[in-house]
Write a protein that holds these residues in place. Structure first.
Motif, PDB file in Angstrom:
ATOM      1  N   GLN A 390       0.585  -0.709  -0.014  1.00 45.75           N
ATOM      2  CA  GLN A 390       0.603  -0.254  -0.170  1.00 45.75           C
ATOM      3  C   GLN A 390       0.571   1.044  -0.038  1.00 45.75           C
ATOM      4  O   GLN A 390       0.015   2.409  -0.184  1.00 45.75           O
ATOM      5  CB  GLN A 390      -1.031   0.328   0.837  1.00 45.75           C
ATOM      6  N   ARG A 391       2.255   1.244   0.705  1.00 44.98           N
ATOM      7  CA  ARG A 391       3.356   2.514   0.513  1.00 44.98           C
ATOM      8  C   ARG A 391       3.986   2.365  -0.563  1.00 44.98           C
ATOM      9  O   ARG A 391       5.129   2.468  -0.988  1.00 44.98           O
ATOM     10  CB  ARG A 391       3.348   2.073   1.456  1.00 44.98           C
ATOM     11  N   LYS A 392       3.626   1.293  -1.428  1.00 42.39           N
ATOM     12  CA  LYS A 392       4.762   1.270  -3.090  1.00 42.39           C
ATOM     13  C   LYS A 392       6.030   0.393  -1.925  1.00 42.39           C
ATOM     14  O   LYS A 392       7.045   0.732  -2.633  1.00 42.39           O
ATOM     15  CB  LYS A 392       4.908   1.943  -3.503  1.00 42.39           C
ATOM     16  N   GLU A 393       6.127  -0.218  -1.364  1.00 41.95           N
ATOM     17  CA  GLU A 393       7.578  -0.650  -0.684  1.00 41.95           C
ATOM     18  C   GLU A 393       7.651  -2.334  -1.129  1.00 41.95           C
ATOM     19  O   GLU A 393       7.379  -3.460  -0.586  1.00 41.95           O
ATOM     20  CB  GLU A 393       7.849  -0.873   0.541  1.00 41.95           C
ATOM     21  N   LEU A 394       7.781  -2.145  -2.246  1.00 39.10           N
ATOM     22  CA  LEU A 394       7.960  -3.814  -3.167  1.00 39.10           C
ATOM     23  C   LEU A 394       8.850  -4.831  -2.703  1.00 39.10           C
ATOM     24  O   LEU A 394       8.201  -5.827  -2.176  1.00 39.10           O
ATOM     25  CB  LEU A 394       7.812  -3.449  -4.734  1.00 39.10           C
TER      26      LEU A 394
END
Length: 450
Positions: A390-394
């Motif tokens: 959800q925070r784009k921290e893949l």
């Protein structure tokens, strides 16, 4: 020309009953079923022996008569009447204790035999409306008198076995010991319910049986067999009412609420959690109250009611602050920080509050790791992974996803499998990134093994 029913004839001869006596007992049993219009005579019994198939619910009533006579479960299938309607019957919250005993025993027998009609039984979204209403009304009207509970050796043995099977479920998943537990219930527990007892003894025994039947339902739920799970839970609720243990009934409603929300019925899940809270009673089980608030929060998050969901989480935390483990029932042992923070993590995940979801997930993971609870750890790792996505921290999400897979491999749980599938789907927007490709490959290997 109809073929003679040799199965029925064999059971009738074994019982020593005459045709007239069987007819008389069927009429009496039909009264308990609420079917006073069923009045067979000796001629009707002769026609059954000649191969005539009686209409529903006569085959089930005849099976109940033979079961009561022999003190073990005799099914419609045993009597040559076919499979009967076990799946539908076990959705009914019957006012008759005798009918409830036979319904839950029939369900357990079918589960152990792994008969296909039960495995394919559907989840009925509205089936819990009547049971939860009837339980709540009866609990409010029949609060138990205070006093010591009778402890028979048989009941103590059943309760001791419950602790062992609950540990098996918590540590290894519902798919590990369910059929062993069902066999134990069929052979040792349900037959005890047919015996004559004093009221105190029966209440204590029904409490023990309700706990075990709930656990069977929970194990079926964790195995993804939701129709079977729902039927066990409804019968557990009826046994809990017979035991006059309000907290246990509320606990069963919590399981039903969890299932309803999971299967896309959060409004029903919320209502079931509220019914459980209404019937719980003051200071009965703070752990159960914390669970009910947590599950209501989950439902509210699914419904998009952010303010109410956050308030419910706070209520859950407040209730748990009053927990004294020595005062809680054994079935409440799993309602602890590992479980509750895991549920709260999922609530904030669904509210798209990633940072708060991560905080709760990490607390849950730490407690689960200390207790060696792989299933809870896997589900909370999945919630942590989603908070990163959800925070784009893949990269962080991939690491948590791999931990989810490794923990899921240690248990037999369809919920862990679903958590992995959900995580895989949530990674799709990241396209052809190498981390996504790596995770997909590990998921493929996991699914093949599962």
């Amino acid at each position: 020309m109809e073929n003679p029913n040799s199965d029925l004839r064999g059971w009738l001869e074994r019982s020593g009953m005459s045709r007239k006596e069987l007819a008389r007992r069927v009429i009496a049993a039909a009264q308990a079923w609420g079917q006073p219009h069923i009045t067979p005579d000796a001629t009707a019994v002769r026609r059954w022996l000649d191969g005539q198939q009686p209409r529903h619910p006569v085959p089930e009533i005849v099976a109940d008569v033979f079961s009561a006579h022999f003190k073990f479960r005799v099914t419609t299938y045993d009597l040559g009447f076919g499979e009967g309607q076990t799946a539908e019957r076990s959705l009914i919250y019957n006012a008759s204790f005798a009918v409830t005993v036979e319904a839950v025993t029939d369900l357990g027998r079918a589960d152990v035999d792994r008969r296909k009609f039960l495995a394919g039984a559907p989840f009925a979204a509205v089936a819990a409306v009547g049971p939860s209403r009837d339980w709540l009304l009866n609990v409010i009207d029949q609060q138990p008198e205070p006093g010591p509970r009778v402890r028979l050796e048989d009941v103590v043995a059943v309760k001791n076995m419950f602790g062992e099977f609950q540990k098996m479920d918590v540590l290894q998943g519902g798919g590990t010991g369910r059929l062993v537990l069902a066999g134990y219930m069929n052979q040792h527990v349900y037959p005890l319910l047919r015996r004559t007892h004093t009221d105190d003894v029966r209440r204590s025994l029904c409490e023990a049986a309700a706990e075990q039947t709930y656990l069977l339902g929970w194990m079926a739920y964790d195995s993804g067999e939701h129709g079977t799970a729902q039927r066990y839970l409804i019968q557990s609720l009826r046994l809990a009412e017979e035991s006059k243990n309000a907290a246990l009934g509320a606990h069963v409603l919590a399981g039903m609420a969890d299932q309803a929300t999971l299967l896309g019925n959060p409004q029903e899940g919320r209502r079931l959690a509220q019914a459980g809270r209404a019937g719980l009673g003051k200071d009965t089980s703070p752990a159960c109250l914390a669970d009910l608030w947590a599950l209501e929060a989950r439902a509210l998050a699914k419904l998009g009611d952010k303010e109410a969901a956050i308030k419910a989480v706070r209520q859950s935390e407040s209730a748990y602050s009053h927990v004294r483990l020595e005062r809680e029932p054994e079935w409440a042992a799993f309602i602890d920080p590992a479980y509750l923070h895991g549920e709260h993590a999922n609530t904030f995940r669904d509210l798209n509050q990633a940072s708060t979801a991560e905080e709760h997930a990490r607390v849950s993971i730490a407690h689960a790791r200390a207790q060696k609870r792989a299933r809870r750890g896997a589900m909370s790792q999945a919630a942590l992974a989603v908070s990163h996505l959800q925070r784009k921290e893949l990269e962080a999400a991939h690491a948590a996803g791999v931990r989810t897979l490794r923990l899921s491999q240690q248990v037999k749980s369809s919920r862990c499998v679903e958590a992995v599938r959900d995580l895989q789907q949530r990674m799709q927007p990241f396209g052809s990134d190498r981390l996504v490709a790596d995770f997909n490959e590990q998921v493929r290997e996991f699914m093949a093994a599962a």
